[in-house]
Design a protein around this motif. Structure first.
Motif, PDB file in Angstrom:
ATOM      1  N   GLN A 253      -5.159   2.117   7.128  1.00 54.32           N
ATOM      2  CA  GLN A 253      -5.033   3.553   6.877  1.00 54.32           C
ATOM      3  C   GLN A 253      -5.188   3.860   5.391  1.00 54.32           C
ATOM      4  O   GLN A 253      -5.818   4.854   5.008  1.00 54.32           O
ATOM      5  CB  GLN A 253      -3.675   4.045   7.387  1.00 54.32           C
ATOM      6  CG  GLN A 253      -3.530   4.004   8.896  1.00 54.32           C
ATOM      7  CD  GLN A 253      -2.115   4.331   9.364  1.00 54.32           C
ATOM      8  OE1 GLN A 253      -1.248   4.670   8.554  1.00 54.32           O
ATOM      9  NE2 GLN A 253      -1.868   4.195  10.652  1.00 54.32           N
ATOM     10  N   PHE A 254      -4.628   3.011   4.548  1.00 55.18           N
ATOM     11  CA  PHE A 254      -4.747   3.183   3.100  1.00 55.18           C
ATOM     12  C   PHE A 254      -6.214   3.090   2.674  1.00 55.18           C
ATOM     13  O   PHE A 254      -6.694   3.903   1.871  1.00 55.18           O
ATOM     14  CB  PHE A 254      -3.922   2.108   2.396  1.00 55.18           C
ATOM     15  CG  PHE A 254      -3.883   2.219   0.903  1.00 55.18           C
ATOM     16  CD1 PHE A 254      -2.938   3.005   0.274  1.00 55.18           C
ATOM     17  CD2 PHE A 254      -4.789   1.515   0.120  1.00 55.18           C
ATOM     18  CE1 PHE A 254      -2.892   3.097  -1.115  1.00 55.18           C
ATOM     19  CE2 PHE A 254      -4.758   1.601  -1.265  1.00 55.18           C
ATOM     20  CZ  PHE A 254      -3.804   2.389  -1.882  1.00 55.18           C
ATOM     21  N   ILE A 255      -6.911   2.121   3.216  1.00 50.62           N
ATOM     22  CA  ILE A 255      -8.333   1.945   2.900  1.00 50.62           C
ATOM     23  C   ILE A 255      -9.134   3.177   3.308  1.00 50.62           C
ATOM     24  O   ILE A 255      -9.985   3.665   2.563  1.00 50.62           O
ATOM     25  CB  ILE A 255      -8.870   0.677   3.592  1.00 50.62           C
ATOM     26  CG1 ILE A 255      -8.309  -0.567   2.903  1.00 50.62           C
ATOM     27  CG2 ILE A 255     -10.401   0.662   3.599  1.00 50.62           C
ATOM     28  CD1 ILE A 255      -8.598  -1.859   3.637  1.00 50.62           C
TER      29      ILE A 255
ATOM     30  N   SER B  64       0.820  -1.218   0.000  1.00 51.98           N
ATOM     31  CA  SER B  64       0.000   0.000   0.000  1.00 51.98           C
ATOM     32  C   SER B  64       0.852   1.267   0.000  1.00 51.98           C
ATOM     33  O   SER B  64       0.507   2.263   0.628  1.00 51.98           O
ATOM     34  CB  SER B  64      -0.950   0.009   1.199  1.00 51.98           C
ATOM     35  OG  SER B  64      -0.249  -0.057   2.419  1.00 51.98           O
ATOM     36  N   GLY B  65       1.965   1.219  -0.733  1.00 51.25           N
ATOM     37  CA  GLY B  65       2.804   2.403  -0.877  1.00 51.25           C
ATOM     38  C   GLY B  65       2.289   3.324  -1.962  1.00 51.25           C
ATOM     39  O   GLY B  65       1.135   3.243  -2.396  1.00 51.25           O
ATOM     40  N   GLY B  66       3.169   4.219  -2.445  1.00 48.42           N
ATOM     41  CA  GLY B  66       2.755   5.229  -3.410  1.00 48.42           C
ATOM     42  C   GLY B  66       2.230   4.664  -4.709  1.00 48.42           C
ATOM     43  O   GLY B  66       1.261   5.176  -5.279  1.00 48.42           O
ATOM     44  N   ILE B  67       2.850   3.589  -5.212  1.00 47.74           N
ATOM     45  CA  ILE B  67       2.416   3.033  -6.491  1.00 47.74           C
ATOM     46  C   ILE B  67       1.033   2.400  -6.374  1.00 47.74           C
ATOM     47  O   ILE B  67       0.265   2.361  -7.348  1.00 47.74           O
ATOM     48  CB  ILE B  67       3.450   2.018  -7.027  1.00 47.74           C
ATOM     49  CG1 ILE B  67       3.310   1.871  -8.540  1.00 47.74           C
ATOM     50  CG2 ILE B  67       3.350   0.695  -6.317  1.00 47.74           C
ATOM     51  CD1 ILE B  67       3.765   3.073  -9.319  1.00 47.74           C
ATOM     52  N   ALA B  68       0.691   1.908  -5.178  1.00 52.90           N
ATOM     53  CA  ALA B  68      -0.636   1.318  -4.975  1.00 52.90           C
ATOM     54  C   ALA B  68      -1.727   2.370  -5.154  1.00 52.90           C
ATOM     55  O   ALA B  68      -2.833   2.066  -5.634  1.00 52.90           O
ATOM     56  CB  ALA B  68      -0.722   0.687  -3.592  1.00 52.90           C
ATOM     57  N   ARG B  69      -1.427   3.589  -4.765  1.00 50.72           N
ATOM     58  CA  ARG B  69      -2.399   4.672  -4.943  1.00 50.72           C
ATOM     59  C   ARG B  69      -2.768   4.842  -6.413  1.00 50.72           C
ATOM     60  O   ARG B  69      -3.941   5.048  -6.751  1.00 50.72           O
ATOM     61  CB  ARG B  69      -1.811   5.979  -4.387  1.00 50.72           C
ATOM     62  CG  ARG B  69      -2.640   7.212  -4.686  1.00 50.72           C
ATOM     63  CD  ARG B  69      -1.981   8.456  -4.100  1.00 50.72           C
ATOM     64  NE  ARG B  69      -0.606   8.614  -4.537  1.00 50.72           N
ATOM     65  CZ  ARG B  69      -0.244   9.125  -5.717  1.00 50.72           C
ATOM     66  NH1 ARG B  69      -1.183   9.499  -6.585  1.00 50.72           N
ATOM     67  NH2 ARG B  69       1.020   9.256  -6.024  1.00 50.72           N
ATOM     68  N   MET B  70      -1.782   4.715  -7.295  1.00 55.96           N
ATOM     69  CA  MET B  70      -2.049   4.862  -8.721  1.00 55.96           C
ATOM     70  C   MET B  70      -2.902   3.709  -9.246  1.00 55.96           C
ATOM     71  O   MET B  70      -3.768   3.895 -10.106  1.00 55.96           O
ATOM     72  CB  MET B  70      -0.729   4.964  -9.485  1.00 55.96           C
ATOM     73  CG  MET B  70       0.114   6.169  -9.069  1.00 55.96           C
ATOM     74  SD  MET B  70       1.714   6.268  -9.892  1.00 55.96           S
ATOM     75  CE  MET B  70       1.199   6.684 -11.559  1.00 55.96           C
TER      76      MET B  70
ATOM     77  N   GLY C 209      -8.273 -11.034  -9.396  1.00 58.35           N
ATOM     78  CA  GLY C 209      -6.928 -10.589  -9.696  1.00 58.35           C
ATOM     79  C   GLY C 209      -6.357  -9.766  -8.568  1.00 58.35           C
ATOM     80  O   GLY C 209      -7.090  -9.293  -7.683  1.00 58.35           O
ATOM     81  N   VAL C 210      -5.028  -9.601  -8.595  1.00 61.53           N
ATOM     82  CA  VAL C 210      -4.358  -8.771  -7.603  1.00 61.53           C
ATOM     83  C   VAL C 210      -3.352  -7.865  -8.287  1.00 61.53           C
ATOM     84  O   VAL C 210      -2.754  -8.228  -9.302  1.00 61.53           O
ATOM     85  CB  VAL C 210      -3.626  -9.612  -6.529  1.00 61.53           C
ATOM     86  CG1 VAL C 210      -4.614 -10.390  -5.680  1.00 61.53           C
ATOM     87  CG2 VAL C 210      -2.600 -10.537  -7.156  1.00 61.53           C
ATOM     88  N   SER C 211      -3.190  -6.673  -7.739  1.00 59.35           N
ATOM     89  CA  SER C 211      -2.093  -5.784  -8.101  1.00 59.35           C
ATOM     90  C   SER C 211      -1.013  -5.939  -7.045  1.00 59.35           C
ATOM     91  O   SER C 211      -1.292  -5.778  -5.842  1.00 59.35           O
ATOM     92  CB  SER C 211      -2.556  -4.322  -8.142  1.00 59.35           C
ATOM     93  OG  SER C 211      -3.161  -4.002  -9.363  1.00 59.35           O
ATOM     94  N   ILE C 212       0.199  -6.269  -7.476  1.00 59.88           N
ATOM     95  CA  ILE C 212       1.308  -6.426  -6.544  1.00 59.88           C
ATOM     96  C   ILE C 212       2.176  -5.178  -6.617  1.00 59.88           C
ATOM     97  O   ILE C 212       2.797  -4.890  -7.640  1.00 59.88           O
ATOM     98  CB  ILE C 212       2.110  -7.696  -6.856  1.00 59.88           C
ATOM     99  CG1 ILE C 212       1.213  -8.917  -6.641  1.00 59.88           C
ATOM    100  CG2 ILE C 212       3.368  -7.763  -5.990  1.00 59.88           C
ATOM    101  CD1 ILE C 212       1.879 -10.242  -6.888  1.00 59.88           C
TER     102      ILE C 212
ATOM    103  N   ILE D  55     -12.637  -3.199  -5.380  1.00 59.94           N
ATOM    104  CA  ILE D  55     -11.449  -3.497  -4.582  1.00 59.94           C
ATOM    105  C   ILE D  55     -11.928  -4.050  -3.248  1.00 59.94           C
ATOM    106  O   ILE D  55     -12.562  -3.359  -2.461  1.00 59.94           O
ATOM    107  CB  ILE D  55     -10.591  -2.240  -4.383  1.00 59.94           C
ATOM    108  CG1 ILE D  55     -10.110  -1.714  -5.734  1.00 59.94           C
ATOM    109  CG2 ILE D  55      -9.393  -2.542  -3.472  1.00 59.94           C
ATOM    110  CD1 ILE D  55      -9.376  -0.396  -5.664  1.00 59.94           C
ATOM    111  N   VAL D  56     -11.619  -5.316  -3.010  1.00 55.10           N
ATOM    112  CA  VAL D  56     -12.189  -5.991  -1.845  1.00 55.10           C
ATOM    113  C   VAL D  56     -11.201  -6.176  -0.699  1.00 55.10           C
ATOM    114  O   VAL D  56     -11.597  -6.530   0.416  1.00 55.10           O
ATOM    115  CB  VAL D  56     -12.776  -7.360  -2.251  1.00 55.10           C
ATOM    116  CG1 VAL D  56     -13.886  -7.175  -3.268  1.00 55.10           C
ATOM    117  CG2 VAL D  56     -11.698  -8.284  -2.792  1.00 55.10           C
ATOM    118  N   GLY D  57      -9.903  -5.931  -0.965  1.00 57.02           N
ATOM    119  CA  GLY D  57      -8.948  -6.105   0.114  1.00 57.02           C
ATOM    120  C   GLY D  57      -7.607  -5.473  -0.186  1.00 57.02           C
ATOM    121  O   GLY D  57      -7.211  -5.346  -1.352  1.00 57.02           O
ATOM    122  N   VAL D  58      -6.928  -5.071   0.887  1.00 56.27           N
ATOM    123  CA  VAL D  58      -5.583  -4.497   0.789  1.00 56.27           C
ATOM    124  C   VAL D  58      -4.719  -5.160   1.848  1.00 56.27           C
ATOM    125  O   VAL D  58      -5.123  -5.268   3.016  1.00 56.27           O
ATOM    126  CB  VAL D  58      -5.595  -2.971   1.007  1.00 56.27           C
ATOM    127  CG1 VAL D  58      -4.177  -2.411   0.941  1.00 56.27           C
ATOM    128  CG2 VAL D  58      -6.501  -2.288   0.000  1.00 56.27           C
ATOM    129  N   ALA D  59      -3.529  -5.595   1.442  1.00 52.66           N
ATOM    130  CA  ALA D  59      -2.606  -6.232   2.384  1.00 52.66           C
ATOM    131  C   ALA D  59      -1.301  -5.475   2.451  1.00 52.66           C
ATOM    132  O   ALA D  59      -0.780  -5.023   1.425  1.00 52.66           O
ATOM    133  CB  ALA D  59      -2.346  -7.685   1.972  1.00 52.66           C
TER     134      ALA D  59
END
Length: 359
Positions: free
Chosen positions: A44-46, A12-18, A70-73, A31-35
């Motif tokens: 906090q990101f959520i 959940s760093g800067g690139i995740a925001r994009m 799917g997931v964004s890594i 978007i159902v989950g953030v790890a």
């Protein structure tokens, strides 16, 4: 009514925001989950991004137990391998940020897992979606320059060294090569149709990053800020590559394709000390050729588009997931990119040319 594509975000760093900004533009995505391994960071990101339907996890393996398409890594480079392997083994399609991995062997195993699981592995090289990049590839692939025998890819910032996780080898694995050099390599290899690299003679250095005069975290800087290589590709093609996060020069030069019938010179778009690399658009395109035995050159107008290339990358991934299509930017292609980077580091360390052996 078509069910929504369920997406998880790992890291959940800067690139995740994009990634989130891109996903939220699509009505068919949820978007159902953030790890994130850092305690409370995912929650906090959520909250920051108002992802009201998403759940927070400190262990990506628990997220992967959920029903996901799917997931964004978006994790630091060194964790790309294990996180991707876990996601594919769990039966999830993967959109992985570049660089693909730290080592060539990791890339090979990731592709093998993708094939074994039957799930796609797409790598995040968004410059491919620039209309001018697409024109260049199509124009050259159609044979308009004749047989390509030499390619020169530049890409360098006068000043543009990042900080934080980018400069620590234990987290990034590599520096300028992994951050911006991979884009230059992809420009060349993708345009050429992905010829296999055969040998590499290269050098890397970090004269700027380790100097407190130029970098505020010089004491923690242990990756390269410059690299140059001569690469032999199959088909009798020579590739000259160089990249830099910092240098005492305005540019490392344009990208050039030399063919038996014509040549093409391409410059990157943008101005200022952080520009000059191939992570964005194209500035100019010029064809050099003969007419009636006379030397001439033809400027080729660039298309100025409002496309957000990053968004296009994410949209294409979702489209592929929704329609059961192959990976938009497959791991099989990017293995060649990773093989060259791997060869550059081996050659620099040994001080001689090295062979590239692909499975």
């Amino acid at each position: 009514m078509t069910s929504k594509i369920r997406i998880g975000i790992i890291g959940s760093g800067g690139i995740a925001r994009m990634h989130v900004n891109a996903y939220r533009q699509m009505e068919n995505v949820e978007i159902v989950g953030v790890a994130d391994i850092v305690p409370d960071r995912a929650s906090q990101f959520i909250a920051t991004h108002h992802l009201n339907q998403a759940h927070a996890y400190e262990d990506h393996l628990v997220l992967l137990e959920q029903e996901l398409d799917g997931v964004s890594i978006c994790t630091p480079n060194v964790s790309h391998y294990q996180t991707t392997m876990d996601a594919l083994a769990a039966g999830k399609n993967v959109l992985l940020e570049k660089p693909m991995s730290v080592t060539l062997q990791e890339s090979v195993e990731m592709v093998e897992m993708s094939k074994k699981s039957g799930k796609m592995l797409s790598i995040g090289f968004q410059p491919r979606y620039d209309p001018n990049m697409q024109f260049i590839r199509n124009y050259i692939q159609d044979g308009n320059l004749g047989k390509i025998y030499y390619v020169e890819v530049g890409g360098g910032r006068r000043r543009g060294m990042p900080q934080g996780t980018f400069i620590r080898k234990e987290l990034a694995g590599a520096g300028a090569l992994a951050d911006i050099g991979c884009y230059s390599l992809d420009l060349a290899l993708h345009t050429l149709g992905h010829p296999k690299p055969l040998t590499v003679s290269a050098t890397v250095s970090n004269h700027f990053g380790t100097n407190p005069k130029y970098h505020p975290e010089a004491d923690n800087f242990n990756v390269e800020d410059f690299g140059a290589a001569l690469i032999r590709l199959e088909g009798g093609i020579t590739l000259q590559f160089k990249t830099a996060w910092a240098m005492h020069m305005d540019t490392l030069g344009a990208t050039r394709f030399l063919g038996t019938d014509a040549g093409m010179k391409i410059t990157p778009y943008g101005e200022g000390p952080w520009s000059g690399v191939w992570d964005g658009g194209v500035g100019t395109i010029t064809k050099y050729h003969d007419i009636g035995g006379r030397l001439t050159h033809t400027p080729i107008p660039c298309v100025r588009s409002d496309l957000n290339l990053f968004d296009e990358k994410v949209k294409d991934f979702v489209h592929a997931v929704a329609n059961g299509l192959p990976a938009p930017i497959s791991g099989e292609q990017i293995i060649l990119n990773q093989a060259i980077i791997d060869g550059i580091f081996r050659s620099s360390e040994l001080g001689k040319e090295v062979d590239i052996v692909l499975p």
